[in-house]
Design an enzyme around this catalytic site. Structure first.
Site, mmCIF file in Angstrom:
data_model
loop_
_atom_site.group_PDB
_atom_site.id
_atom_site.type_symbol
_atom_site.label_atom_id
_atom_site.label_comp_id
_atom_site.label_asym_id
_atom_site.label_seq_id
_atom_site.Cartn_x
_atom_site.Cartn_y
_atom_site.Cartn_z
ATOM 1 N N TYR A 56 0.917 -1.198 -0.009
ATOM 2 C CA TYR A 56 -0.197 0.046 -0.118
ATOM 3 C C TYR A 56 1.060 1.213 0.178
ATOM 4 O O TYR A 56 2.019 1.116 0.197
ATOM 5 C CB TYR A 56 -0.865 0.028 1.082
ATOM 6 C CG TYR A 56 -0.298 0.444 2.592
ATOM 7 C CD1 TYR A 56 0.556 -0.554 3.218
ATOM 8 C CD2 TYR A 56 -0.379 1.511 3.268
ATOM 9 C CE1 TYR A 56 1.176 -0.368 4.333
ATOM 10 C CE2 TYR A 56 0.024 1.656 4.471
ATOM 11 C CZ TYR A 56 0.981 0.829 4.882
ATOM 12 O OH TYR A 56 1.550 1.010 6.131
ATOM 13 N N LYS A 69 6.642 -1.979 2.010
ATOM 14 C CA LYS A 69 5.360 -1.435 2.659
ATOM 15 C C LYS A 69 4.157 -2.394 2.469
ATOM 16 O O LYS A 69 3.330 -2.151 1.688
ATOM 17 C CB LYS A 69 5.053 -0.031 2.059
ATOM 18 C CG LYS A 69 4.245 0.777 2.856
ATOM 19 C CD LYS A 69 4.187 2.200 2.381
ATOM 20 C CE LYS A 69 3.110 2.935 3.042
ATOM 21 N NZ LYS A 69 3.203 3.235 4.565
ATOM 22 N N GLU A 94 12.095 2.129 14.400
ATOM 23 C CA GLU A 94 10.932 3.210 13.661
ATOM 24 C C GLU A 94 9.767 3.257 14.658
ATOM 25 O O GLU A 94 9.585 2.135 15.402
ATOM 26 C CB GLU A 94 10.830 3.031 12.241
ATOM 27 C CG GLU A 94 10.062 1.815 11.985
ATOM 28 C CD GLU A 94 9.951 1.676 10.463
ATOM 29 O OE1 GLU A 94 9.958 2.730 9.860
ATOM 30 O OE2 GLU A 94 9.842 0.464 10.058
#
Ligand code: PMP
Length: 286
Positions: A33, A147, A180
Site C-alpha cells: 500500500y 510497505k 522506527e
C-alpha cells in the site's frame, strides 16, 4: 456528499465498496500500500510514493495492477470525486483473488483499490505542545522496507501506545537501537544539535517524508547524520520527533517516563515542520 472508492476499475460508493473474500490481501496480507498526502488538492511527493509502490510490488513479485499514467489519473479522480482539499489518497494493491493456497496463483490479476479522505493539516500551536511515545520491542519481520499490508505488529504496538496515553510506540531492535515508530520514522536531535535518524535498510520503511525532510534540513543548514541510536540516547536527546505523510513532523516531548529536552517542541523540529508545510504547498505538490 457520499465518499467514493475505487475498486478494480470502478468508482463505487464507499459504503458499498468491497472485494472478494478470497482476495489474497485479506487471507495472507499478500499486498502492499501507499498513503499519499493531498494538500490544496494536489498530491505531495507523488512520484517518490509511486516509485516506492513499484519497489514494494517488485520485491513481492506482484505485477503492477495498472501502468503509472492511468494510476495517476485515478488518484486525481479520487481527489476530485471526494472533493479533497487537504487529505490523503490510500492505494492498496494485492496479488488478487485466487483459491486459498500459499504459492503464488497462476493467471491471477493483481487487485487495486483506492480510498481518499480528508485530513487536517497540522496545527502549529498544538505541535508545539508535543506528544508522548513509549518504547516497545520490535517484533516485526526482517523486510520492513517493503510497505506490506501485514501490519499486525504495528497495530498492536500503536494500540499499546494509545492505551498508555501515548501517540506512538518506538520499536526497538534486539540490540537496543530504535528502528522506527509503528507508522512513522523516528528522529532525535542530540545535545550537540545533530539531527539523527536511522539509516535505511531492511529494518525500517524508507519514509518519503523522511527523505524530503533530509533535503529540507540540509537547506536549513542543520547538521544531519543517518545512524542508529539507542533508547538511552533518545531519552537524553534535546529533541525527538516522528514523521510520516499523515503525521507530518510531530514533536515527541516524553518517551516512557522521561521528559525530552525542556518538555516543549524544539526549534529543529518546528523549523523543519515549517519548511515541510511550505514545501507541501509548493514544490512538492503536483
Ligand atoms: N514507517 C512505517 C512503519 C510507516 O508505516 C510509515 C508510514 N507509512 C512511515 C515509516 C513513514 O513513511 P512516509 O513518510 O512515507 O509516510
Amino acid at each position: 456528499m457520499s465518499r467514493i472508492a475505487y475498486v478494480n476499475g470502478r468508482y463505487v460508493p464507499h459504503s458499498e465498496a468491497s472485494v472478494h473474500i478470497e482476495d489474497r490481501g485479506y487471507q495472507f496480507a499478500d499486498g502492499v500500500y501507499e498513503v499519499v498526502l493531498v494538500h490544496r488538492g494536489k498530491l505531495v511527493d507523488e512520484i517518490p510514493h509511486l516509485d516506492r509502490l513499484d519497489r514494494s510490488l517488485s520485491e513481492l513479485q506482484i505485477d503492477a495492477p495498472m501502468p503509472r499514467a492511468p494510476l495517476r489519473q485515478v488518484m486525481r479522480e479520487m481527489v476530485r470525486r471526494n472533493r479533497i482539499s487537504d487529505g490523503i489518497v490510500y492505494i492498496q494493491a494485492t496479488r488478487g483473488v485466487a483459491r486459498r493456497d500459499h504459492p503464488f496463483p497462476k493467471n491471477t490479476r493483481p487487485a487495486l483499490v483506492m480510498t481518499s479522505r480528508r485530513l487536517a493539516m497540522p496545527d502549529r500551536a498544538k505541535a508545539e505542545e508535543g506528544v508522548a511515545a513509549l518504547t516497545i520491542p520490535d517484533i516485526r519481520w526482517a523486510r520492513c522496507d517493503i510497505k506490506a499490508v501485514a501490519l499486525l505488529p504495528n497495530v498492536l504496538g500503536k494500540q499499546q501506545a494509545r492505551e498508555a496515553g501515548a501517540y506512538e510506540a518506538w520499536q526497538v531492535d534486539d540490540e537496543g537501537y530504535v528502528t522506527e515508530g509503528t507508522s512513522t520514522n523516528t528522529w532525535i536531535v542530540t545535545p550537540d544539535g545533530e539531527l539523527v535518524t536511522r539509516q535505511i535498510g531492511e529494518q525500517i520503511l524508507s519514509g518519503i517524508t523522511r527523505a524530503t525532510l533530509i533535503d529540507l534540513a540540509a537547506k536549513q543548514g542543520v547538521t544531519f547524520v543517518e545512524r542508529r541510536f539507542t533508547v538511552a540516547e533518545a531519552l537524553g536527546a534535546r529533541e525527538a520527533f516522528v514523521t510520516s505523510a499523515t503525521s507530518f513532523v510531530t514533536p515527541i516531548t516524553k518517551i516512557n517516563d522521561t521528559v525530552i529536552g525542556n518538555g516543549r517542541a524544539g526549534s529543529v523540529a518546528m523549523g523543519i515542520l515549517d519548511s515541510y508545510l511550505d514545501y507541501a504547498a509548493d514544490a512538492g505538490a503536483s
